[in-house]
Scaffold this motif. Structure first.
Motif, PDB file in Angstrom:
ATOM      1  N   MET A  81      -6.016   7.507  -7.352  1.00  0.00           N
ATOM      2  CA  MET A  81      -5.535   7.403  -6.255  1.00  0.00           C
ATOM      3  C   MET A  81      -5.030   8.829  -5.626  1.00  0.00           C
ATOM      4  SD  MET A  81      -3.199   4.628  -4.252  1.00  0.00           S
ATOM      5  CE  MET A  81      -4.390   3.353  -4.596  1.00  0.00           C
ATOM      6  N   GLN A  82      -5.657   9.023  -5.158  1.00  0.00           N
ATOM      7  CA  GLN A  82      -5.457  10.817  -4.586  1.00  0.00           C
ATOM      8  C   GLN A  82      -4.124  11.084  -3.868  1.00  0.00           C
ATOM      9  OE1 GLN A  82      -8.123  12.085  -1.582  1.00  0.00           O
ATOM     10  NE2 GLN A  82      -9.886  12.735  -3.067  1.00  0.00           N
ATOM     11  N   ASN A  83      -3.183  11.900  -3.906  1.00  0.00           N
ATOM     12  CA  ASN A  83      -1.872  11.966  -3.587  1.00  0.00           C
ATOM     13  C   ASN A  83      -2.172  12.269  -1.930  1.00  0.00           C
ATOM     14  OD1 ASN A  83      -0.489  12.120  -6.368  1.00  0.00           O
ATOM     15  ND2 ASN A  83       0.214  14.568  -6.133  1.00  0.00           N
ATOM     16  N   GLY A  84      -1.078  11.708  -1.559  1.00  0.00           N
ATOM     17  CA  GLY A  84      -0.936  11.658   0.610  1.00  0.00           C
ATOM     18  C   GLY A  84      -1.391  10.314   0.715  1.00  0.00           C
ATOM     19  N   THR A  85      -2.380   9.651  -0.539  1.00  0.00           N
ATOM     20  CA  THR A  85      -2.947   7.799   0.407  1.00  0.00           C
ATOM     21  C   THR A  85      -2.309   7.035   1.373  1.00  0.00           C
ATOM     22  OG1 THR A  85      -4.498   8.133  -0.994  1.00  0.00           O
ATOM     23  CG2 THR A  85      -4.227   6.367   0.160  1.00  0.00           C
ATOM     24  N   LEU A  86      -2.066   6.825   2.220  1.00  0.00           N
ATOM     25  CA  LEU A  86      -1.317   6.321   2.754  1.00  0.00           C
ATOM     26  C   LEU A  86      -1.581   4.299   2.493  1.00  0.00           C
ATOM     27  CD1 LEU A  86      -1.437   7.565   6.629  1.00  0.00           C
ATOM     28  CD2 LEU A  86       0.696   7.149   4.306  1.00  0.00           C
ATOM     29  N   LEU A  87      -0.405   3.622   2.085  1.00  0.00           N
ATOM     30  CA  LEU A  87      -0.786   2.296   1.799  1.00  0.00           C
ATOM     31  C   LEU A  87       0.487   1.620   2.283  1.00  0.00           C
ATOM     32  CD1 LEU A  87      -0.505   2.796  -2.052  1.00  0.00           C
ATOM     33  CD2 LEU A  87      -2.714   2.356  -0.732  1.00  0.00           C
ATOM     34  N   ALA A  88       0.135   0.013   2.454  1.00  0.00           N
ATOM     35  CA  ALA A  88       0.188  -0.794   3.552  1.00  0.00           C
ATOM     36  C   ALA A  88       0.491  -1.818   2.960  1.00  0.00           C
ATOM     37  CB  ALA A  88       0.045  -0.455   4.968  1.00  0.00           C
ATOM     38  N   ALA A  89       1.498  -2.484   3.256  1.00  0.00           N
ATOM     39  CA  ALA A  89       2.022  -3.716   3.162  1.00  0.00           C
ATOM     40  C   ALA A  89       2.374  -4.625   3.794  1.00  0.00           C
ATOM     41  CB  ALA A  89       2.716  -4.159   1.576  1.00  0.00           C
ATOM     42  N   VAL A  90       1.995  -6.002   4.730  1.00  0.00           N
ATOM     43  CA  VAL A  90       2.323  -6.930   5.582  1.00  0.00           C
ATOM     44  C   VAL A  90       2.662  -7.847   4.516  1.00  0.00           C
ATOM     45  CG1 VAL A  90       1.790  -8.743   6.981  1.00  0.00           C
ATOM     46  CG2 VAL A  90       0.568  -5.931   7.330  1.00  0.00           C
ATOM     47  N   ASP A  91       3.696  -8.705   5.043  1.00  0.00           N
ATOM     48  CA  ASP A  91       4.629  -9.565   4.563  1.00  0.00           C
ATOM     49  C   ASP A  91       4.824 -11.224   5.449  1.00  0.00           C
ATOM     50  OD1 ASP A  91       6.898 -11.416   3.131  1.00  0.00           O
ATOM     51  OD2 ASP A  91       7.995 -10.103   3.589  1.00  0.00           O
ATOM     52  N   LEU A  92       4.402 -11.493   5.401  1.00  0.00           N
ATOM     53  CA  LEU A  92       4.081 -13.216   6.424  1.00  0.00           C
ATOM     54  C   LEU A  92       5.498 -14.152   5.695  1.00  0.00           C
ATOM     55  CD1 LEU A  92       1.649 -10.945   7.103  1.00  0.00           C
ATOM     56  CD2 LEU A  92       0.957 -13.505   7.771  1.00  0.00           C
ATOM     57  N   GLY A  93       6.794 -13.887   5.317  1.00  0.00           N
ATOM     58  CA  GLY A  93       7.968 -14.683   5.230  1.00  0.00           C
ATOM     59  C   GLY A  93       7.780 -15.416   6.160  1.00  0.00           C
ATOM     60  N   SER A  94       8.907 -16.569   6.147  1.00  0.00           N
ATOM     61  CA  SER A  94       9.210 -17.750   6.646  1.00  0.00           C
ATOM     62  C   SER A  94      10.162 -16.905   7.938  1.00  0.00           C
ATOM     63  CB  SER A  94       9.878 -19.088   5.535  1.00  0.00           C
ATOM     64  OG  SER A  94       8.733 -19.462   5.041  1.00  0.00           O
ATOM     65  N   ASN A  95      10.593 -16.605   7.724  1.00  0.00           N
ATOM     66  CA  ASN A  95      12.234 -16.270   8.604  1.00  0.00           C
ATOM     67  C   ASN A  95      11.367 -14.870   9.263  1.00  0.00           C
ATOM     68  OD1 ASN A  95      14.718 -16.323  10.103  1.00  0.00           O
ATOM     69  ND2 ASN A  95      15.232 -14.303   8.830  1.00  0.00           N
ATOM     70  N   SER A  96      11.040 -13.736   8.758  1.00  0.00           N
ATOM     71  CA  SER A  96      10.429 -12.799   9.245  1.00  0.00           C
ATOM     72  C   SER A  96       9.199 -12.209   8.443  1.00  0.00           C
ATOM     73  CB  SER A  96      11.321 -11.220   9.143  1.00  0.00           C
ATOM     74  OG  SER A  96      12.804 -12.155   9.091  1.00  0.00           O
ATOM     75  N   PHE A  97       8.174 -11.409   9.478  1.00  0.00           N
ATOM     76  CA  PHE A  97       7.437 -10.783   9.119  1.00  0.00           C
ATOM     77  C   PHE A  97       7.362  -9.189   8.920  1.00  0.00           C
ATOM     78  CE2 PHE A  97       3.919 -13.506  11.367  1.00  0.00           C
ATOM     79  CZ  PHE A  97       3.891 -14.529  10.319  1.00  0.00           C
ATOM     80  N   ARG A  98       7.165  -8.386   8.080  1.00  0.00           N
ATOM     81  CA  ARG A  98       7.662  -6.875   7.922  1.00  0.00           C
ATOM     82  C   ARG A  98       6.184  -6.237   7.019  1.00  0.00           C
ATOM     83  NH1 ARG A  98      12.706  -7.641   5.496  1.00  0.00           N
ATOM     84  NH2 ARG A  98      13.432 -10.237   5.382  1.00  0.00           N
ATOM     85  N   LEU A  99       6.115  -5.133   8.258  1.00  0.00           N
ATOM     86  CA  LEU A  99       5.028  -3.900   7.676  1.00  0.00           C
ATOM     87  C   LEU A  99       5.875  -3.128   7.155  1.00  0.00           C
ATOM     88  CD1 LEU A  99       2.472  -2.499   7.856  1.00  0.00           C
ATOM     89  CD2 LEU A  99       2.653  -2.141   9.981  1.00  0.00           C
ATOM     90  N   GLU A 100       5.059  -2.648   5.855  1.00  0.00           N
ATOM     91  CA  GLU A 100       5.689  -1.099   5.105  1.00  0.00           C
ATOM     92  C   GLU A 100       4.559  -0.290   4.273  1.00  0.00           C
ATOM     93  OE1 GLU A 100       8.582   0.188   2.721  1.00  0.00           O
ATOM     94  OE2 GLU A 100       9.727  -1.418   3.567  1.00  0.00           O
ATOM     95  N   ILE A 101       5.000   0.777   5.825  1.00  0.00           N
ATOM     96  CA  ILE A 101       3.697   1.717   4.753  1.00  0.00           C
ATOM     97  C   ILE A 101       4.172   3.145   4.296  1.00  0.00           C
ATOM     98  CG2 ILE A 101       2.462   3.536   6.485  1.00  0.00           C
ATOM     99  CD1 ILE A 101       2.265   2.137   8.372  1.00  0.00           C
TER     100      ILE A 101
END
Length: 420
Positions: free
Chosen positions: A1-21
């Motif tokens: 993977m090249q340095n600088g690549t953007l990655l994202a995770a979406v967590d669909l939890g029971s209380n909150s939805f979260r997006l981490e980039i």
């Protein structure tokens, strides 16, 4: 993977939805953006375990906002993970069909063990490297995960069906706090968690960490009220419980550090935390910065190659566990993927489909370990019910259907594989 690549995770939890980039940099991930919305989808399950339309709409609206931020991301740069509420929801396919169309990415409904693995991965990557044996706990909205691990490796993992949303709804109606209600909630939590004492013996770990929502919220409250920062102590937890009982109602609770979105689920979260402190006889719990979403990000890095992809290791483990003839399995895999490449219509996801077909082919004989008669059915059953690190529940089900389809008519698979 090249340095600088953007990655994202979406967590669909029971209380909150979260997006981490995050941005990849030489094996590490630097946070670029973090979004959180309190969706409280877990409270939308009715007595028949169906999600209400209102709860689904809250989730869709949140994902639409996340989708705007994810515009331009490629499929291999995003992992979206759903947990206990969507594991339980009988109508989850109705929600997921529209949710995936809105988000623009596949949403993996993961098992409790896979959720625990991702939590530990996220926690361990944000802690200093150490040989300490850690006990990591994550009190979510409808499930609580406990993991014993060392370094980056989880040793033992379990998921228990209790959490801040579920316990608040069940034991603190109308957000009322009384000594009797709190005692009942703690006793009920201990009844669910009691077996964890045998699974996670005190002699096996040296430090306890708490991850994500409830632990973070309680640590923030205690830190804002004069207790040590970044930890939860027994004295601090007892003080918080006392303040809750004095307030009588969550709406009347006035505390520095208490966020409004945490108020409706504080009773349930604190009662589960009290039960854990009592059962494991904690004096202190360290707050961990990492969580499931960071684990999902690091999992994207691992999926870059077979050597680091946990799914590849899982397939190898299953092959060994069920005494598969590896040479024959590889021949079937090679033929199946070659045939697929010849007949498949052009699709940017063909690589993904081919990989799943290859994994299913390499596992097509695992049912013979039980019986040669109806081995294809036994194999499909195993894949539908095994704890398989790295795989989502829908992925395992599709692979099980491919194994089932090696005998008999293919018509029986059309409903399950139609979307692939």
């Amino acid at each position: 993977m090249q340095n600088g690549t953007l990655l994202a995770a979406v967590d669909l939890g029971s209380n909150s939805f979260r997006l981490e980039i995050g941005r990849y940099d030489s094996g590490h991930i630097e946070r670029v953006e973090y979004l959180k919305e309190t969706v409280r989808q877990g409270s939308g399950l009715d007595e028949n375990k169906n999600l209400s339309l209102v709860a689904m709409e809250r989730g869709w609206e949140c994902l639409a906002r996340f989708a705007e931020r994810l515009h331009g991301f490629k499929k291999n740069q995003v992992r979206a993970v759903a947990t206990q509420t969507l594991r339980d929801a009988r109508n989850r396919d109705d929600f997921l069909r529209k949710a995936q169309a809105i988000l623009g990415f596949t949403i993996d409904v993961v098992s409790g063990h896979e959720e625990a693995r991702l939590i530990y991965q996220g926690v361990s990557h944000l802690l200093p490297q150490s040989d300490e044996r850690r006990l990591v706990m994550d009190i979510g909205g409808r499930s609580t995960e406990i993991i014993l691990g060392q370094g980056y490796a989880p040793i033992r993992m379990e998921s228990y069906r209790l959490g801040s949303v579920a316990w608040s709804t069940r034991y603190f109606p109308r957000n009322q706090f009384t000594p009797a209600l709190l005692q009942t909630a703690v006793i009920a939590a201990k009844a669910v968690l009691d077996e964890a004492l045998d699974t996670f013996s005190a002699s096996e770990w040296t430090v306890a960490y708490g991850s994500s929502g409830t632990v973070g919220a309680v640590a923030d409250i205690l830190g804002a009220n004069g207790f040590p920062q970044g930890v939860i102590t027994r004295d601090g937890l007892n003080w918080l419980a006392d303040r809750m009982l004095r307030a009588v109602n969550a709406d009347e609770l006035r505390l520095e550090g208490l966020k409004e979105d945490r108020r409706p689920v504080l009773g349930g979260g604190v009662s589960v935390l009290l039960a854990l402190f009592d059962l494991f006889e904690f004096d202190v719990m360290q707050r961990a910065e990492g969580a499931l979403r960071q684990g999902a990000l690091y999992d994207l890095i691992d999926r870059e190659t077979d050597e680091t992809d946990v799914r590849e290791r899982t397939v190898r483990w299953l092959s060994e566990r069920f005494s598969v003839d590896k040479a024959q399995a590889q021949r079937v895999s090679d033929v199946a993927t070659k045939l697929f490449s010849q007949v498949a219509t052009a699709d940017p996801l063909n690589g993904r489909y081919s990989q799943k077909l290859a994994w299913a082919a390499r596992l097509h004989e695992i049912g013979t370990h039980i019986s040669h008669t109806s081995a294809h059915r036994h194999g499909a059953y195993i894949l539908d019910h095994v704890d398989a690190p790295g795989f989502s529940m829908p992925e395992l089900h599709r692979m099980s259907q491919l194994v089932l389809g090696q005998r008999g008519k293919l018509r029986k698979l059309e409903a399950d594989l139609g979307d692939e």
